[in-house]
Design a protein around this motif. Structure first.
Motif, PDB file in Angstrom:
ATOM      1  N   THR A 292       0.761  -1.437   0.223  1.00 35.94           N
ATOM      2  CA  THR A 292       0.616   0.191   0.086  1.00 35.94           C
ATOM      3  C   THR A 292       0.735   1.560  -0.180  1.00 35.94           C
ATOM      4  OG1 THR A 292       0.359  -0.737   2.386  1.00 35.94           O
ATOM      5  CG2 THR A 292      -2.204  -1.029   1.107  1.00 35.94           C
ATOM      6  N   ARG A 293       2.020   1.299   0.237  1.00 35.84           N
ATOM      7  CA  ARG A 293       3.167   2.152   0.135  1.00 35.84           C
ATOM      8  C   ARG A 293       3.521   2.450  -0.858  1.00 35.84           C
ATOM      9  NH1 ARG A 293       5.021   4.464   4.704  1.00 35.84           N
ATOM     10  NH2 ARG A 293       4.464   3.357   7.066  1.00 35.84           N
ATOM     11  N   THR A 294       4.088   1.217  -1.871  1.00 33.90           N
ATOM     12  CA  THR A 294       4.600   1.645  -2.884  1.00 33.90           C
ATOM     13  C   THR A 294       4.222   1.539  -3.613  1.00 33.90           C
ATOM     14  OG1 THR A 294       4.667  -0.915  -3.193  1.00 33.90           O
ATOM     15  CG2 THR A 294       6.598   0.896  -1.593  1.00 33.90           C
ATOM     16  N   VAL A 295       2.332   1.749  -4.677  1.00 33.59           N
ATOM     17  CA  VAL A 295       1.814   1.432  -5.431  1.00 33.59           C
ATOM     18  C   VAL A 295       1.101   2.204  -5.698  1.00 33.59           C
ATOM     19  CG1 VAL A 295       1.739  -1.279  -5.958  1.00 33.59           C
ATOM     20  CG2 VAL A 295      -0.596   0.419  -4.678  1.00 33.59           C
ATOM     21  N   THR A 296       0.282   3.444  -6.754  1.00 34.84           N
ATOM     22  CA  THR A 296      -0.628   3.778  -7.070  1.00 34.84           C
ATOM     23  C   THR A 296      -2.138   3.375  -8.183  1.00 34.84           C
ATOM     24  OG1 THR A 296       1.097   5.401  -7.122  1.00 34.84           O
ATOM     25  CG2 THR A 296      -0.617   5.868  -8.343  1.00 34.84           C
ATOM     26  N   THR A 297      -3.051   3.760  -7.393  1.00 35.28           N
ATOM     27  CA  THR A 297      -3.948   2.938  -8.603  1.00 35.28           C
ATOM     28  C   THR A 297      -4.893   4.214  -8.773  1.00 35.28           C
ATOM     29  OG1 THR A 297      -5.177   2.626  -6.186  1.00 35.28           O
ATOM     30  CG2 THR A 297      -3.604   1.324  -6.706  1.00 35.28           C
ATOM     31  N   ASP A 298      -5.503   3.179  -9.823  1.00 37.79           N
ATOM     32  CA  ASP A 298      -6.532   4.519 -10.105  1.00 37.79           C
ATOM     33  C   ASP A 298      -7.575   4.747  -9.077  1.00 37.79           C
ATOM     34  OD1 ASP A 298      -9.373   2.703 -10.617  1.00 37.79           O
ATOM     35  OD2 ASP A 298      -7.262   1.773 -11.310  1.00 37.79           O
ATOM     36  N   SER A 299      -8.679   5.650  -8.580  1.00 41.90           N
ATOM     37  CA  SER A 299      -9.477   5.750  -7.880  1.00 41.90           C
ATOM     38  C   SER A 299     -10.412   5.639  -7.637  1.00 41.90           C
ATOM     39  CB  SER A 299      -9.909   7.477  -7.899  1.00 41.90           C
ATOM     40  OG  SER A 299     -10.815   7.721  -9.024  1.00 41.90           O
TER      41      SER A 299
END
Length: 379
Positions: A292-299
């Motif tokens: 959860t710290r190192t990924v970026t997701t779509d909203s």
């Protein structure tokens, strides 16, 4: 795979909460049952992350939820996009970012110049039944026509012809990368997942390494990789070197590296399915925290509850039900370091995915390959 009553992964408007499902099954779930569901989702999701995608987690909800970074793709791109698949199949764009910031310059072999590009790009197509997946890699050196796009800050970027695919991300971030892929394929990207060098390395270490076998030695000082032929358990540094090497195997192109990445993805998914994380709660939490710290997701999947629902819908896919293919390309006659899309064969790939059919062998024949097939396999 989850029961048919399980909400589809990442469905807009779904919170991902298990309470409604628990009531439908005859009673409210206990905290332990809900926690175990979250942990199950985390275990599968760890594979998705290093697919170069994914995210994950579930207990210590608020801490993990605060870790998440999201980007609103729908707002940035508006309504001028391909329609969602009517069947319930999903397409997930997974990017590995080569940003040199935040200590990543030591991992990537370059100085921090403030820029970032999509070092790795994969479309993960999950079929209607959510039991089979096709992973299509897009070579970063492919010359494409980048469409006009608006980034997540609202800044507009004009269209450009014959530019490298990975420049879409460096120009306008996630939104422009998604717009470019949708323009290439004619398919809507339902979700977006991104991970950087440092996150990838730590995720593999949190998993306890990934087991692979090499058919021959791989030596590449540029990616700090030195592997003898035979079985290995790769730590995070070695795994990063493997998925980034382009000089240690094949023809030295990005295409050979893609073949290694595809083999690594299968090894990772296979291992995560059988890793037994329930016996080590601290290890599982470390994995969830790193994810959860190192990924970026779509909203649309940018909360822990929605990620649980998303991952729960994907856990029926394992390595034996996963096929890999590289977007059909040919070497550019004007520049051997670039490739161009083989439009006729690429259409075979996109049409197969739209119809939830296997990619035909005709789409693979006679294309530029890279020469690294079979060098790495699951151990």
């Amino acid at each position: 795979m989850s029961a048919e009553s399980t909400p589809g992964p990442g469905t807009p408007g779904e919170s991902g909460s298990t309470s409604a499902r628990g009531a439908a099954e005859g009673g409210r779930r206990t905290p332990l049952a809900r926690r175990r569901k979250a942990l199950t989702a985390t275990a599968w999701t760890a594979a998705g992350i290093v697919v170069l995608g994914g995210a994950g987690a579930g207990f210590l909800y608020y801490k993990l939820n605060d870790n998440l970074k999201t980007v609103d793709i729908n707002q940035a791109l508006g309504a001028d996009r391909p329609a969602k698949a009517a069947t319930g199949a999903e397409n997930i764009l997974v990017l590995g970012s080569d940003s040199r910031a935040g200590g990543n310059e030591k991992l990537g072999g370059g100085a921090d110049d403030g820029s970032a590009r999509s070092d790795t790009a994969m479309i993960v197509h999950v079929d209607e039944d959510h039991k089979n997946a096709t992973v299509v890699s897009i070579p970063r050196d492919t010359l494409v026509d980048r469409p006009e796009c608006t980034d997540s800050r609202g800044d507009a970027h004009p269209a450009a012809r014959d530019v490298m695919f990975n420049e879409a991300y460096s120009t306008g971030g996630a939104a422009c990368a998604v717009k470019t892929v949708e323009s290439l394929t004619g398919m809507r990207m339902d979700h977006y997942l991104e991970v950087d060098f440092k996150g990838f390395q730590k995720l593999v270490d949190d998993l306890g390494g990934v087991r692979i076998s090499t058919a021959r030695a791989i030596h590449d000082p540029n990616s700090h990789l030195d592997l003898a032929a035979g079985p290995h358990t790769l730590d995070g540094r070695q795994a990063l070197g493997l998925v980034r090497t382009r000089h240690g195997v094949g023809d030295g192109s990005d295409l050979g590296r893609i073949q290694l990445q595809q083999a690594f993805v299968k090894a990772l998914v296979s291992q995560v399915k059988h890793i037994g994380l329930f016996s080590d709660p601290k290890r599982l939490y470390d994995l969830a925290d790193t994810a959860t710290r190192t990924v970026t997701t779509d909203s649309d999947i940018g909360s822990v509850n929605r990620l649980i629902a998303f991952a729960d819908g994907l856990k029926g896919v394992d390595s034996s039900h996963m096929s890999t293919v590289t977007m059909p390309v040919q070497y550019d006659t004007a520049d051997a370091n670039r490739v161009v899309v083989d439009q006729r064969k690429a259409r075979l790939v996109w049409n197969a995915l739209k119809a939830d059919r296997p990619v035909p062998e005709a789409a693979r024949e006679g294309t530029a390959s890279g020469g690294a097939a079979g060098v790495v396999t699951s151990s």
